[in-house]
Design a protein around this motif. Structure first.
Motif, PDB file in Angstrom:
ATOM      1  N   ALA A  32       0.861  -1.184   0.000  1.00 34.45           N
ATOM      2  CA  ALA A  32       0.000   0.000   0.000  1.00 34.45           C
ATOM      3  C   ALA A  32       0.898   1.235   0.000  1.00 34.45           C
ATOM      4  O   ALA A  32       1.707   1.424   0.915  1.00 34.45           O
ATOM      5  CB  ALA A  32      -0.905   0.010   1.229  1.00 34.45           C
ATOM      6  N   GLN A  79      -5.236   4.326   9.642  1.00 34.23           N
ATOM      7  CA  GLN A  79      -5.406   3.168  10.528  1.00 34.23           C
ATOM      8  C   GLN A  79      -6.156   2.037   9.835  1.00 34.23           C
ATOM      9  O   GLN A  79      -5.863   0.850  10.074  1.00 34.23           O
ATOM     10  CB  GLN A  79      -6.124   3.587  11.809  1.00 34.23           C
ATOM     11  CG  GLN A  79      -6.045   2.579  12.938  1.00 34.23           C
ATOM     12  CD  GLN A  79      -4.644   2.391  13.488  1.00 34.23           C
ATOM     13  OE1 GLN A  79      -3.731   2.001  12.776  1.00 34.23           O
ATOM     14  NE2 GLN A  79      -4.468   2.682  14.771  1.00 34.23           N
ATOM     15  N   LYS A  80      -7.111   2.370   8.967  1.00 35.59           N
ATOM     16  CA  LYS A  80      -7.835   1.339   8.223  1.00 35.59           C
ATOM     17  C   LYS A  80      -6.884   0.557   7.326  1.00 35.59           C
ATOM     18  O   LYS A  80      -6.956  -0.678   7.238  1.00 35.59           O
ATOM     19  CB  LYS A  80      -8.950   1.976   7.388  1.00 35.59           C
ATOM     20  CG  LYS A  80     -10.153   2.448   8.201  1.00 35.59           C
ATOM     21  CD  LYS A  80     -11.214   3.039   7.287  1.00 35.59           C
ATOM     22  CE  LYS A  80     -12.414   3.515   8.097  1.00 35.59           C
ATOM     23  NZ  LYS A  80     -13.462   4.140   7.221  1.00 35.59           N
ATOM     24  N   ILE A  81      -5.991   1.285   6.660  1.00 36.60           N
ATOM     25  CA  ILE A  81      -5.004   0.632   5.787  1.00 36.60           C
ATOM     26  C   ILE A  81      -4.032  -0.178   6.628  1.00 36.60           C
ATOM     27  O   ILE A  81      -3.676  -1.315   6.303  1.00 36.60           O
ATOM     28  CB  ILE A  81      -4.246   1.685   4.955  1.00 36.60           C
ATOM     29  CG1 ILE A  81      -5.219   2.495   4.078  1.00 36.60           C
ATOM     30  CG2 ILE A  81      -3.177   1.026   4.084  1.00 36.60           C
ATOM     31  CD1 ILE A  81      -4.608   3.743   3.464  1.00 36.60           C
ATOM     32  N   ASN A  82      -3.624   0.404   7.734  1.00 37.65           N
ATOM     33  CA  ASN A  82      -2.652  -0.208   8.635  1.00 37.65           C
ATOM     34  C   ASN A  82      -3.148  -1.546   9.182  1.00 37.65           C
ATOM     35  O   ASN A  82      -2.382  -2.497   9.344  1.00 37.65           O
ATOM     36  CB  ASN A  82      -2.377   0.773   9.785  1.00 37.65           C
ATOM     37  CG  ASN A  82      -1.135   0.443  10.592  1.00 37.65           C
ATOM     38  OD1 ASN A  82      -0.161  -0.098  10.069  1.00 37.65           O
ATOM     39  ND2 ASN A  82      -1.165   0.769  11.869  1.00 37.65           N
ATOM     40  N   LYS A  83      -4.442  -1.620   9.456  1.00 37.94           N
ATOM     41  CA  LYS A  83      -5.032  -2.821  10.054  1.00 37.94           C
ATOM     42  C   LYS A  83      -5.607  -3.796   9.036  1.00 37.94           C
ATOM     43  O   LYS A  83      -6.076  -4.876   9.402  1.00 37.94           O
ATOM     44  CB  LYS A  83      -6.118  -2.404  11.056  1.00 37.94           C
ATOM     45  CG  LYS A  83      -5.580  -1.712  12.305  1.00 37.94           C
ATOM     46  CD  LYS A  83      -6.692  -1.378  13.275  1.00 37.94           C
ATOM     47  CE  LYS A  83      -6.158  -0.776  14.563  1.00 37.94           C
ATOM     48  NZ  LYS A  83      -5.301  -1.703  15.318  1.00 37.94           N
ATOM     49  N   ASP A  84      -5.598  -3.431   7.768  1.00 33.36           N
ATOM     50  CA  ASP A  84      -6.158  -4.289   6.729  1.00 33.36           C
ATOM     51  C   ASP A  84      -5.285  -5.540   6.557  1.00 33.36           C
ATOM     52  O   ASP A  84      -4.118  -5.437   6.161  1.00 33.36           O
ATOM     53  CB  ASP A  84      -6.224  -3.510   5.408  1.00 33.36           C
ATOM     54  CG  ASP A  84      -6.918  -4.290   4.303  1.00 33.36           C
ATOM     55  OD1 ASP A  84      -7.171  -5.503   4.472  1.00 33.36           O
ATOM     56  OD2 ASP A  84      -7.199  -3.684   3.253  1.00 33.36           O
ATOM     57  N   PRO A  85      -5.819  -6.726   6.815  1.00 33.42           N
ATOM     58  CA  PRO A  85      -5.004  -7.945   6.701  1.00 33.42           C
ATOM     59  C   PRO A  85      -4.556  -8.238   5.271  1.00 33.42           C
ATOM     60  O   PRO A  85      -3.613  -9.010   5.066  1.00 33.42           O
ATOM     61  CB  PRO A  85      -5.943  -9.043   7.228  1.00 33.42           C
ATOM     62  CG  PRO A  85      -7.322  -8.491   7.099  1.00 33.42           C
ATOM     63  CD  PRO A  85      -7.188  -7.008   7.290  1.00 33.42           C
ATOM     64  N   ALA A  86      -5.225  -7.626   4.290  1.00 30.70           N
ATOM     65  CA  ALA A  86      -4.842  -7.833   2.892  1.00 30.70           C
ATOM     66  C   ALA A  86      -3.602  -7.032   2.509  1.00 30.70           C
ATOM     67  O   ALA A  86      -2.984  -7.283   1.471  1.00 30.70           O
ATOM     68  CB  ALA A  86      -5.998  -7.462   1.960  1.00 30.70           C
ATOM     69  N   VAL A  87      -3.241  -6.052   3.352  1.00 28.03           N
ATOM     70  CA  VAL A  87      -2.065  -5.213   3.099  1.00 28.03           C
ATOM     71  C   VAL A  87      -0.860  -5.833   3.811  1.00 28.03           C
ATOM     72  O   VAL A  87      -0.843  -5.949   5.027  1.00 28.03           O
ATOM     73  CB  VAL A  87      -2.286  -3.766   3.592  1.00 28.03           C
ATOM     74  CG1 VAL A  87      -0.995  -2.962   3.515  1.00 28.03           C
ATOM     75  CG2 VAL A  87      -3.374  -3.096   2.769  1.00 28.03           C
ATOM     76  N   LYS A 113       4.719  -4.010   9.019  1.00 28.59           N
ATOM     77  CA  LYS A 113       4.338  -3.533   7.690  1.00 28.59           C
ATOM     78  C   LYS A 113       5.134  -2.292   7.277  1.00 28.59           C
ATOM     79  O   LYS A 113       4.971  -1.792   6.166  1.00 28.59           O
ATOM     80  CB  LYS A 113       2.837  -3.191   7.665  1.00 28.59           C
ATOM     81  CG  LYS A 113       1.919  -4.384   7.880  1.00 28.59           C
ATOM     82  CD  LYS A 113       0.450  -3.982   7.769  1.00 28.59           C
ATOM     83  CE  LYS A 113      -0.469  -5.182   7.963  1.00 28.59           C
ATOM     84  NZ  LYS A 113      -1.899  -4.826   7.769  1.00 28.59           N
TER      85      LYS A 113
END
Length: 281
Positions: A32, A79-87, A113
């Motif tokens: 990301a 934070q949404k990106i940070n916690k996204d398991p797909a990232v 990450k």
């Protein structure tokens, strides 16, 4: 003068990446890239990173936010990106606009990450010599270039011009870990040319076009130019006056085509390492 080009080093990392990807279980690692605003430098690096990830067979998604986004809004989105398991990994393009509290963002990022080594956890690992953390990609790219060209680091006198947390300081720690004797310099260092002449490995990372002149470099030295500047003719150039080095007996990384080409390859390497760590957890 002999040029140390980045392309062969990047190609070697790409071969390593291809084998590593084959062995990974689960989805292809995903990067990301987070950008705030439309700064030309950020956009240029983003394009380069996207191109490299795709060439390595990795996935990449860009997240672009307006320059005037509020600190609160950005933190929520981050934070949404940070916690996204797909990232699998994150590249945050900095510096951020002044309304965003950058240090707080650095503290928020998941160290696993944090591919460019901006979190306090990864910085501490770099400075303590712990190999489990991610070092800033550009700093690590310098080490990759030296090792790929079979340039011995151990016992060498190294001078690093630049003291930023992006390149100068972490790179000094990486060189020290390889048993070099390191002098950290900057634009206000007294007798800077003399210190540079004593260096067997000289790294220019001050961000000042053509700062390092021919008289600053000793015969047989390895000169790594990390600078990315634009000269009076609008052309990309480094911190080293390359034209003045033509007749000298030394090794030099060109700009462009040197460290920058390896930096994005190291980013891809870190992405694969992050994916591998996730599998082991």
């Amino acid at each position: 003068m002999e040029l140390l080009k980045g392309a062969p080093v990047s190609a070697a990392i790409r071969e390593w990446a291809a084998e590593e990807i084959k062995q990974l279980q689960g989805p292809v690692p995903k990067l990301a890239i987070i950008r705030v605003g439309e700064k030309p430098d950020d956009m240029s690096y983003e394009r380069s990173a996207v191109k490299k990830m795709e060439a390595f067979g990795l996935r990449v998604q860009t997240f672009v936010f307006p320059k005037d986004i509020s600190d609160e809004e950005f933190k929520e989105a981050f934070q949404k990106i940070n916690k996204d398991p797909a990232v699998t990994g994150i590249l945050l393009l900095r510096p951020l606009p002044e309304q965003i509290k950058e240090k707080e963002i650095e503290a928020m990022i998941d160290p696993g990450k944090d591919l460019d080594g901006i979190s306090p956890v990864n910085i501490a690992k770099v400075f303590s010599g712990d190999p489990s953390g991610f070092a800033p990609c550009t700093a690590e790219a310098v080490i990759e270039i030296l090792k790929a060209n079979n340039i011995s680091i151990e016992g060498k006198r190294a001078a690093v011009i630049g003291r930023s947390m992006v390149i100068g300081k972490p790179l000094s720690m990486l060189l020290l870990k390889e048993n070099a004797t390191v002098t950290i310099c900057h634009t206000r260092t007294k007798e800077l040319p003399e210190i540079c002449r004593q260096a067997e490995i000289l790294v220019a990372a001050a961000g000042k076009a053509g700062m390092v002149e021919e008289s600053w470099v000793s015969d047989g030295a390895v000169v790594i130019d990390v600078g990315i500047n634009v000269d009076e003719n609008g052309k990309l150039c480094g911190d080293v006056d390359q034209a003045s080095m033509e007749s000298r007996n030394l090794l030099l990384t060109p700009v462009p085509g040197g460290v920058g080409a390896v930096t994005t390859a190291v980013l891809a390497k870190h992405l694969i390492q992050a994916a591998r760590s996730n599998v082991l957890q």
